[in-house]
Each structure stands twice: as C-alpha cells, then as structure tokens.
Write a protein that holds these residues in place. Structure first.
Motif, short mmCIF file in Angstrom:
data_model
loop_
_atom_site.label_atom_id
_atom_site.label_comp_id
_atom_site.label_asym_id
_atom_site.label_seq_id
_atom_site.Cartn_x
_atom_site.Cartn_y
_atom_site.Cartn_z
N LEU A 120 1.04 -1.16 0.04
CA LEU A 120 -0.03 -0.04 0.02
C LEU A 120 0.76 1.22 -0.05
N VAL A 121 0.57 2.20 -1.00
CA VAL A 121 1.45 3.44 -1.16
C VAL A 121 0.69 4.48 -0.88
N ASN A 122 -0.78 4.46 -1.18
CA ASN A 122 -1.67 5.79 -0.91
C ASN A 122 -2.86 5.08 -0.73
N PRO A 123 -3.78 5.05 0.40
CA PRO A 123 -3.10 5.40 1.48
C PRO A 123 -2.06 4.14 2.32
N LYS A 124 -1.30 4.67 2.99
CA LYS A 124 -0.36 3.64 3.64
C LYS A 124 -1.11 2.73 4.47
N TYR A 125 -0.46 1.53 4.75
CA TYR A 125 -1.24 0.58 5.66
C TYR A 125 -1.23 1.24 6.99
N GLU A 126 -0.24 1.86 7.53
CA GLU A 126 -0.01 2.33 8.89
C GLU A 126 -1.10 3.37 8.98
N GLU A 127 -1.18 4.48 8.07
CA GLU A 127 -2.28 5.33 8.26
C GLU A 127 -3.84 4.76 8.28
N ILE A 128 -3.85 3.80 7.64
CA ILE A 128 -5.33 2.99 7.66
C ILE A 128 -5.46 2.44 9.33
N LYS A 129 -4.51 1.97 9.92
CA LYS A 129 -4.44 1.44 11.14
C LYS A 129 -4.55 2.44 11.96
N GLU A 130 -3.82 3.65 11.89
CA GLU A 130 -3.81 4.77 12.79
C GLU A 130 -5.38 5.27 12.93
N ILE A 131 -6.24 5.26 11.99
CA ILE A 131 -7.45 5.64 12.11
C ILE A 131 -8.53 4.82 12.52
N GLY A 132 -8.02 3.61 13.00
CA GLY A 132 -8.71 2.60 13.66
C GLY A 132 -9.38 1.77 12.83
N LEU A 133 -9.02 1.65 11.38
CA LEU A 133 -9.61 0.47 10.33
C LEU A 133 -8.81 -0.86 10.28
N THR A 134 -9.56 -1.77 10.21
CA THR A 134 -9.05 -3.00 10.05
C THR A 134 -9.21 -3.50 8.54
N LEU A 135 -8.33 -3.84 7.72
CA LEU A 135 -8.89 -4.26 6.21
C LEU A 135 -9.43 -5.49 6.44
N PRO A 136 -10.66 -6.08 5.98
CA PRO A 136 -11.14 -7.19 6.05
C PRO A 136 -10.24 -8.13 5.08
N LEU A 137 -10.28 -9.55 5.49
CA LEU A 137 -9.56 -10.69 4.96
C LEU A 137 -9.54 -10.62 3.27
#
Length: 149
Positions: free
Chosen positions: A96-113
């Motif tokens: 993941l370049v944009n958004p970065k995976y870290e950014e997704i986790k920082e806002i409290g989202l979890t990517l589904p399987l």
C-alpha cells in the motif's frame, strides 16, 4: 541488425511503478481504492526484511503458490493461520502506497480478509491477476445458494 540505444535515465525516471486498484468494499459499502506497488519479494528475502518464520511462505508467494493459504484456510492449522496473518500484514505494509497501511491502522480501520487477499493476489500476479480474481468474486457473490445458507 537493429540499432539499439541505451534507455536514458530520464526515461527510466518516468516508469510507472504503482497502480490504482480497487481493493473491495467495507461492510458499510465504502469502496477502498488505493495506490499499490508490487514489492520485490526476492529483495526482501535477501535483505533479511522478512522474518525467518515467514521465509517459506514468502518464497511460496514469490513463486505464485498458495499452499500456505490453502493449508491455513482448509485445515484450520493454527500455526499456518498465524503465519498467513503475519505474511498478509507484511504484504499490506509493503504494497500500500496511498493510503499507507500504517495510516489506515492509525484511524482505527482493519482491512477485511478479502482486501488483504486482493493485495496478495496483486503481489503474486499484478493487475492482470486481479481481473480473473474479480470475476471469481463476482461469480461467488451472484451465486444464490451462497446467500441462502
């Protein structure tokens, strides 16, 4: 004989190394469209960026095999599931370049399987691999018997 010329560095600088990809939808229907890059798995392995416990799984991904995925999901093997989870996390971070995976986790989202699996498919086969993967997903989604279960 052809008159070949060396490709200039300026031309190489313009090579597109990322692609915009739909990773699917969250439960509320929000679609995640992200910019992805295909990581160099061999470089990660040789540079020691992949933990030793994941080397076998990473090698399988590099070779386009999914034995770990199949073993983890079909057999319910706890160790294989853990390794698969760690590998998917690593791939999300590196792909993941944009958004970065870290950014997704920082806002409290979890990517589904399903989204993580899309990233795995992209890493293995690129954008063309997602085309057949998406058709398979659509076929499953349209299958009425699945909804009746």
């Amino acid at each position: 004989m052809e008159n070949l010329q060396v490709t200039s560095l300026e031309k190489l600088k313009r090579v597109k190394q990322t692609q915009i990809v739909s990773l699917g939808k969250f439960e509320d229907g929000t679609e995640l469209i992200a910019e992805l890059k295909r990581p160099d798995m061999l470089a990660f392995i040789t540079e020691g960026k992949i933990p030793n416990t994941l080397l076998q799984e990473a090698a399988e991904v590099f070779n386009g095999k999914t034995e770990t995925v199949n073993k983890a999901t079909i057999d319910g093997d706890v160790t294989a599931l853990k390794q698969l989870g760690e590998l998917l996390e690593f791939l999300c971070e590196e792909t993941l370049v944009n958004p970065k995976y870290e950014e997704i986790k920082e806002i409290g989202l979890t990517l589904p399987l399903e989204m993580k699996t899309t990233i795995l498919t992209y890493v293995q086969a690129g954008i063309d691999g997602l085309k057949s993967f998406r058709k398979e997903q659509e076929r499953i989604e349209d299958n009425q018997s699945v909804g009746e279960i």
